[in-house]
Write a protein that holds these residues in place. Structure first.
Motif, PDB file in Angstrom:
ATOM      1  N   ALA A  52       0.833  -1.204   0.000  1.00 13.52           N
ATOM      2  CA  ALA A  52       0.000   0.000   0.000  1.00 13.52           C
ATOM      3  C   ALA A  52       0.869   1.256   0.000  1.00 13.52           C
ATOM      4  CB  ALA A  52      -0.925  -0.003   1.217  1.00 13.52           C
ATOM      5  N   GLU A  53       1.987   1.222   0.718  1.00 15.23           N
ATOM      6  CA  GLU A  53       2.914   2.362   0.707  1.00 15.23           C
ATOM      7  C   GLU A  53       3.348   2.685  -0.720  1.00 15.23           C
ATOM      8  OE1 GLU A  53       5.618   2.731   4.653  1.00 15.23           O
ATOM      9  OE2 GLU A  53       6.008   0.958   3.433  1.00 15.23           O
ATOM     10  N   GLU A  55       1.913   1.705  -3.555  1.00 21.27           N
ATOM     11  CA  GLU A  55       0.771   1.998  -4.424  1.00 21.27           C
ATOM     12  C   GLU A  55       0.306   3.447  -4.285  1.00 21.27           C
ATOM     13  OE1 GLU A  55      -2.115   1.055  -7.298  1.00 21.27           O
ATOM     14  OE2 GLU A  55      -0.473  -0.214  -6.546  1.00 21.27           O
ATOM     15  N   PHE A  56       0.299   3.960  -3.043  1.00 20.66           N
ATOM     16  CA  PHE A  56      -0.277   5.278  -2.794  1.00 20.66           C
ATOM     17  C   PHE A  56       0.754   6.352  -2.481  1.00 20.66           C
ATOM     18  CE2 PHE A  56      -3.535   2.116  -1.675  1.00 20.66           C
ATOM     19  CZ  PHE A  56      -4.505   2.474  -2.603  1.00 20.66           C
ATOM     20  N   PHE A 270      -4.163  -3.691   3.595  1.00 15.92           N
ATOM     21  CA  PHE A 270      -4.187  -2.865   2.393  1.00 15.92           C
ATOM     22  C   PHE A 270      -5.384  -1.910   2.364  1.00 15.92           C
ATOM     23  CE2 PHE A 270      -4.809  -1.759  -2.032  1.00 15.92           C
ATOM     24  CZ  PHE A 270      -3.511  -1.584  -2.502  1.00 15.92           C
ATOM     25  N   LEU A 271      -6.569  -2.419   2.669  1.00 17.15           N
ATOM     26  CA  LEU A 271      -7.770  -1.594   2.543  1.00 17.15           C
ATOM     27  C   LEU A 271      -7.774  -0.374   3.456  1.00 17.15           C
ATOM     28  CD1 LEU A 271     -10.665  -4.190   2.046  1.00 17.15           C
ATOM     29  CD2 LEU A 271      -9.591  -2.703   0.347  1.00 17.15           C
ATOM     30  N   VAL A 273      -5.321   1.463   4.509  1.00 18.85           N
ATOM     31  CA  VAL A 273      -4.429   2.481   3.948  1.00 18.85           C
ATOM     32  C   VAL A 273      -5.086   3.139   2.739  1.00 18.85           C
ATOM     33  CG1 VAL A 273      -2.177   2.944   2.917  1.00 18.85           C
ATOM     34  CG2 VAL A 273      -2.378   1.267   4.760  1.00 18.85           C
ATOM     35  N   ALA A 274      -5.683   2.304   1.878  1.00 17.30           N
ATOM     36  CA  ALA A 274      -6.364   2.844   0.698  1.00 17.30           C
ATOM     37  C   ALA A 274      -7.503   3.771   1.105  1.00 17.30           C
ATOM     38  CB  ALA A 274      -6.891   1.696  -0.162  1.00 17.30           C
ATOM     39  N   LEU A 275      -8.261   3.367   2.113  1.00 11.44           N
ATOM     40  CA  LEU A 275      -9.414   4.153   2.540  1.00 11.44           C
ATOM     41  C   LEU A 275      -8.989   5.477   3.184  1.00 11.44           C
ATOM     42  CD1 LEU A 275     -11.503   1.213   4.002  1.00 11.44           C
ATOM     43  CD2 LEU A 275     -12.125   2.586   2.009  1.00 11.44           C
ATOM     44  N   THR A 277      -6.191   7.066   2.686  1.00 12.58           N
ATOM     45  CA  THR A 277      -5.567   7.914   1.671  1.00 12.58           C
ATOM     46  C   THR A 277      -6.623   8.633   0.828  1.00 12.58           C
ATOM     47  OG1 THR A 277      -3.636   6.457   1.555  1.00 12.58           O
ATOM     48  CG2 THR A 277      -3.995   7.938  -0.301  1.00 12.58           C
ATOM     49  N   THR A 278      -7.618   7.894   0.362  1.00  8.24           N
ATOM     50  CA  THR A 278      -8.666   8.528  -0.444  1.00  8.24           C
ATOM     51  C   THR A 278      -9.511   9.473   0.410  1.00  8.24           C
ATOM     52  OG1 THR A 278     -10.105   6.599  -0.098  1.00  8.24           O
ATOM     53  CG2 THR A 278      -8.799   6.650  -2.122  1.00  8.24           C
TER      54      THR A 278
END
Length: 313
Positions: A52-53, A55-56, A270-271, A273-275, A277-278
């Motif tokens: 995740a690091e 990716e984002f 993963f989720l 971090v994605a959440l 970040t967005t």
């Protein structure tokens, strides 16, 4: 469910004004879990955080109490909040012990997502945006129903982390799935492999009528596999577990273990971090909790996932 969706949506909307102005540059998140350093189960989540690091384009710090002490974990949450990260991801092994530090972080304006252990209701009470994990009582109940369908009536639950409410919820759910009281069918095994093995052997010797065994993860599953092979019960007793490891995968293949409950830890890393970040960049968040499990891995499908155990599963 409707109330749950409305509650989460209101939390997201109320925080939108502060969140949507966050800068994407130098974003830093902290992931805090409750297990000791010796627990290798978290390697999958660490892998997910690393991916995740990349990716984002963010930084994620992984922290945990070295010995699994919940008091130390509470202090880690306080220290993380004081460092003013862009978000915190945290487990809830003990709601009462962590309520203060987590709610203080929320009150500081730090977005929080709870993960892994803890319930949806506890996550909401703490003011978190949402929870990503497996409802542990429900997972245990589904496992108990599977054992009941095979004719089991009595069982041993090998609890290697009894100070975590989530672990006990698994045992309680299993008993509910069987339609029996938990009673003394749960033992505090600790995490030392030799002690786990000896305690399992002692229980099974004193309770030869035991129909099923439930272990709660690799720390208790590995020594229990050795125990039932030593006393001749391997393949004869209904043995199920939570989570995956090389030893569990091998036991599924040879029939010692019949099924493993898969909570998909990769998603738990993963989720969030994605959440976050967005959420920080665009002010958007899913309006509900995310259940990453339970699923069941058996001899029939283990080949498809065993190569990914400890990395993605």
């Amino acid at each position: 469910m409707k109330k749950l969706l409305q509650t989460a949506a209101l939390v997201a909307l109320s925080a939108f004004g502060a969140a949507h102005t966050a800068s994407a540059e130098g974003e830093r998140y902290v992931f805090i879990e409750h297990s000791p350093d010796s627990d290798s189960w978290w390697n999958t989540i660490k892998n997910a955080l690393g991916n995740a690091e990349k990716e984002f384009g963010v930084t994620v710090e992984f922290r945990n109490p070295p010995t699994g002490d919940i008091g130390d974990m509470a202090r880690i949450v306080e220290q993380a909040a004081a460092s003013n990260p862009d978000g915190i991801m945290v487990t809830i092994p003990d709601f009462d012990a962590l309520k203060g530090p987590i709610t203080n972080a929320v009150e500081r304006g730090i977005p929080v997502i709870t993960v892994n252990s803890g319930t949806h209701e506890e996550s909401e009470a703490l003011g978190a945006l949402l929870h990503v994990g497996q409802p542990e009582f429900d997972a245990g109940k589904a496992a108990g129903e599977r054992a009941a369908a095979a004719g089991a009536e009595t069982f041993l639950c090998v609890n290697h982390f009894i100070s975590s409410a989530a672990s006990t919820q698994r045992c309680q759910g299993f008993a509910a799935g069987l339609g029996v009281e938990l009673g003394n069918q749960m033992i505090d095994s600790g995490t030392d492999p030799s002690e786990v093995k000896n305690k399992v052997l002692a229980y099974l010797s004193a309770n030869p009528e035991t129909d099923a065994i439930l272990t709660l993860g690799p720390a208790s599953a590995g020594p229990t596999i050795e125990a039932v092979k030593e006393n001749g019960m391997a393949g004869e007793i209904h043995f199920g577990t939570f989570d995956l490891s090389d030893a569990i995968s091998a036991a599924l293949k040879d029939g010692t273990i019949l099924w493993a409950v898969d909570q998909q830890p990769y998603l738990q890393g993963f989720l969030p971090v994605a959440l976050l970040t967005t959420y920080n960049r665009y002010g958007v968040i899913v309006p509900h909790h995310i259940n990453s499990g339970p699923g069941f891995i058996t001899k029939e499908n283990i080949e498809a996932v065993s190569a990914m155990a400890g990395v993605y599963r």
